[in-house]
Motif scaffolding. Structure first.
Motif, PDB file in Angstrom:
ATOM      1  N   THR A  31       1.712   0.019  -0.412  1.00  0.00           N
ATOM      2  CA  THR A  31       1.353   0.385   0.960  1.00  0.00           C
ATOM      3  C   THR A  31       1.344   1.896   1.117  1.00  0.00           C
ATOM      4  OG1 THR A  31       2.258  -1.669   1.872  1.00  0.00           O
ATOM      5  CG2 THR A  31       2.002   0.181   3.390  1.00  0.00           C
ATOM      6  N   LEU A  45       7.534  -5.239   6.079  1.00  0.00           N
ATOM      7  CA  LEU A  45       6.436  -5.964   5.455  1.00  0.00           C
ATOM      8  C   LEU A  45       6.914  -7.396   5.214  1.00  0.00           C
ATOM      9  CD1 LEU A  45       5.204  -3.271   2.906  1.00  0.00           C
ATOM     10  CD2 LEU A  45       4.377  -3.712   5.227  1.00  0.00           C
ATOM     11  N   ALA A  68       2.173  -9.404   5.344  1.00  0.00           N
ATOM     12  CA  ALA A  68       1.854  -8.619   4.149  1.00  0.00           C
ATOM     13  C   ALA A  68       1.307  -9.451   2.988  1.00  0.00           C
ATOM     14  CB  ALA A  68       3.102  -7.859   3.690  1.00  0.00           C
ATOM     15  N   ARG A  82      -2.630  -6.027   5.596  1.00  0.00           N
ATOM     16  CA  ARG A  82      -1.443  -5.178   5.684  1.00  0.00           C
ATOM     17  C   ARG A  82      -1.823  -3.711   5.778  1.00  0.00           C
ATOM     18  NH1 ARG A  82       1.015  -4.185   0.015  1.00  0.00           N
ATOM     19  NH2 ARG A  82      -0.859  -2.868   0.064  1.00  0.00           N
TER      20      ARG A  82
END
Length: 273
Positions: free
Chosen positions: A76, A171, A232, A238
């Motif tokens: 991420t 997440l 996620a 996400r």
């Protein structure tokens, strides 16, 4: 602009939130191709806003990422922040406290890494480990852990009052999804370095971690420093949600380029040799 609403993932202050209310595979009907296109635009916008934040030098943004193993904290950060200037962006990963850190209060090592004005900092794990893993493993007396929620809220309010916006993201994945990701790491030799047998022992405490997360989310989602539980399991969704959240946060902060310290009219571009 895609029609989706990340506000539904915000944990309301006051308690009563349940992780079961958020589907880890939710994508709000958004198609992957459209999400990736919007994500690209968000990343460009994020770079523009970060430059303004850095130039202004009056505000800062702290992004806290928490998750169970395999949820994708590293990816991420890598994907969402890949377009920003690293000069104005810092990432800190908090591991097991050192002997020096254990000899001091639990916020000491964290406070040292909050972003200076003009910067963005991302915490890959954070001070919340002291009410998550510490709670699950009983590494501190229960009363001490209970007091930490208030200390965390006071700490984050202090940051807010000193012009540091705090955004906290969990997440969210399912236990089944984690199992498949762990198996994937074992199937691929290039992922073996990411596998740790300790992850299996932590996985056995899944329910305890979910309880600890719910308590932390409910006790520490405030108006000044909200928690967002972001689905996620679709990584493209996400990335879209996290990037949109950061873009909107920086837009609301509205950083401005500072006025020049000279009179531009005295320096016509054509006159410069």
């Amino acid at each position: 602009m895609l029609a989706f609403d990340y506000a539904r993932y915000r944990v309301p202050p006051g308690g009563g939130f349940r992780l079961a209310s958020i589907d880890p595979a939710d994508a709000q009907g958004v198609e992957a191709a459209a999400a990736k296109q919007q994500f690209k635009a968000n990343r460009e916008r994020l770079a523009e806003l970060q430059e303004r934040l850095y130039a202004e030098g009056k505000q800062a943004l702290l992004v806290i990422l928490q998750a169970m193993d395999t949820a994708g904290k590293d990816s991420t950060i890598r994907k969402v922040m890949s377009g920003v200037n690293p000069q104005g962006c810092r990432v800190w990963s908090f591991k097991k406290p050192s002997a020096e850190e254990q000899a001091k209060d639990f916020l000491w090592r964290v406070h040292d890494h909050v972003p200076p004005r003009g910067h963005i900092a991302l915490f890959n794990r954070s001070h919340y480990e002291d009410v998550l893993i510490v709670r699950v493993h009983g590494l501190a007396p229960p009363m001490l852990i209970q007091n930490r929620y208030g200390h965390i809220n006071d700490f984050e309010e202090l940051l807010h009052e000193h012009h540091t916006r705090v955004v906290k993201i969990m997440l969210h994945i399912s236990k089944d999804y984690q199992l498949e990701r762990l198996r994937r790491r074992l199937r691929r030799p290039d992922k073996h370095w990411k596998f740790n047998p300790d992850d299996l022992r932590e996985r056995a405490r899944w329910d305890d971690y979910m309880k600890a997360y719910e308590i932390a989310l409910n006790r520490c989602s405030t108006a000044q420093a909200p928690w967002y539980v972001v689905p996620a399991e679709h990584r493209w969704f996400r990335d879209l949600v996290v990037s949109q959240l950061l873009v909107d946060t920086l837009d609301a902060m509205n950083p401005q380029y500072p006025p020049p310290a000279f009179d531009p009219a005295q320096y016509p571009p054509e006159s410069i040799e």
